[in-house]
Design a protein around this motif. Sequence first.
Motif, PDB file in Angstrom:
ATOM      1  N   GLU A   5      29.584   6.517  -9.613  1.00  0.00           N
ATOM      2  CA  GLU A   5      28.565   7.532  -9.843  1.00  0.00           C
ATOM      3  C   GLU A   5      28.161   8.176  -8.522  1.00  0.00           C
ATOM      4  N   HIS A  25      30.642  19.393  -5.502  1.00  0.00           N
ATOM      5  CA  HIS A  25      31.329  18.827  -6.662  1.00  0.00           C
ATOM      6  C   HIS A  25      32.848  18.948  -6.496  1.00  0.00           C
ATOM      7  N   ARG A  36      31.976  10.171 -11.606  1.00  0.00           N
ATOM      8  CA  ARG A  36      31.033  10.942 -12.419  1.00  0.00           C
ATOM      9  C   ARG A  36      30.057  11.600 -11.447  1.00  0.00           C
ATOM     10  N   ARG A  38      26.839  14.084 -10.866  1.00  0.00           N
ATOM     11  CA  ARG A  38      25.696  14.677 -11.543  1.00  0.00           C
ATOM     12  C   ARG A  38      24.711  15.241 -10.523  1.00  0.00           C
ATOM     13  N   ASP A  44      20.029  25.629 -13.830  1.00  0.00           N
ATOM     14  CA  ASP A  44      21.386  25.355 -14.283  1.00  0.00           C
ATOM     15  C   ASP A  44      22.323  25.167 -13.099  1.00  0.00           C
ATOM     16  N   CYS A  47      27.819  21.665 -13.151  1.00  0.00           N
ATOM     17  CA  CYS A  47      28.286  20.287 -13.351  1.00  0.00           C
ATOM     18  C   CYS A  47      27.287  19.634 -14.291  1.00  0.00           C
ATOM     19  N   GLU A  48      27.437  18.370 -14.540  1.00  0.00           N
ATOM     20  CA  GLU A  48      26.487  17.668 -15.397  1.00  0.00           C
ATOM     21  C   GLU A  48      25.107  17.669 -14.729  1.00  0.00           C
ATOM     22  N   ARG A  49      24.109  18.161 -15.443  1.00  0.00           N
ATOM     23  CA  ARG A  49      22.763  18.278 -14.871  1.00  0.00           C
ATOM     24  C   ARG A  49      21.820  17.242 -15.468  1.00  0.00           C
TER      25      ARG A  49
END
Length: 208
Positions: A5, A25, A36, A38, A44, A47-49
């Motif tokens: 992570e 990223h 992963r 984040r 916004d 990537c994963e927010r």
Amino acid sequence: MKRLEILCVLKSEGEYKAEHVERLHRQVLQHLPDARFRCISDVDVPCERMPMEHPWPGWWSKQNLFSPSITGDFLYLDLDSAIVGDLSDLAGLDRLAIMRDVYRKDGLQSSIMFLPEADRAKVWAEWVKSPEIWMQMYRKGGDQAFLERLWLGKAAIIQDELPGQVCSYKAHVRPAVRKDREFGNGAVPDGARVIAFHGLPRPWQVGW
């Protein structure tokens, strides 16, 4: 094998933008494709927010990293980090670890941190007692000065755990200007994995 992570933080209304999240990223996935990635943000991002629960200003927005709503262990990277090599060793650390300050041998620097869940809980418990007081008390040193209060002499130092893998652009890469604390020759040191910029210039200002 657990998935690695990596987290970053973007607070709106400052100099950092979603494009800087995208840049980091992209670099992370190039060097650790199974991670992963984040971003904790109030805008916004590409990537994963993760929602930013508390709109603390400036560098204090990083205190959201310690919220109990985030579970598990992770590697944190500032947005002005440049990834130049494999991140497996950094993301695979198994204990609390933080950078030693580049210019203060007895200080800490929060540009890069490996943050186990249990250690984050202790920081959160102290922080939420009185965020406004802490922000005023450490208005000059910022979040890393607050972390020194809790971790100095207790957290592992990344430069000691993984010698040579984390470097400073000003101190170790760019041609030295101040010979007393700068040692670079314009090249990335052998074995470097992450270059911390910690201030001006930013990496994108010098083609990174």
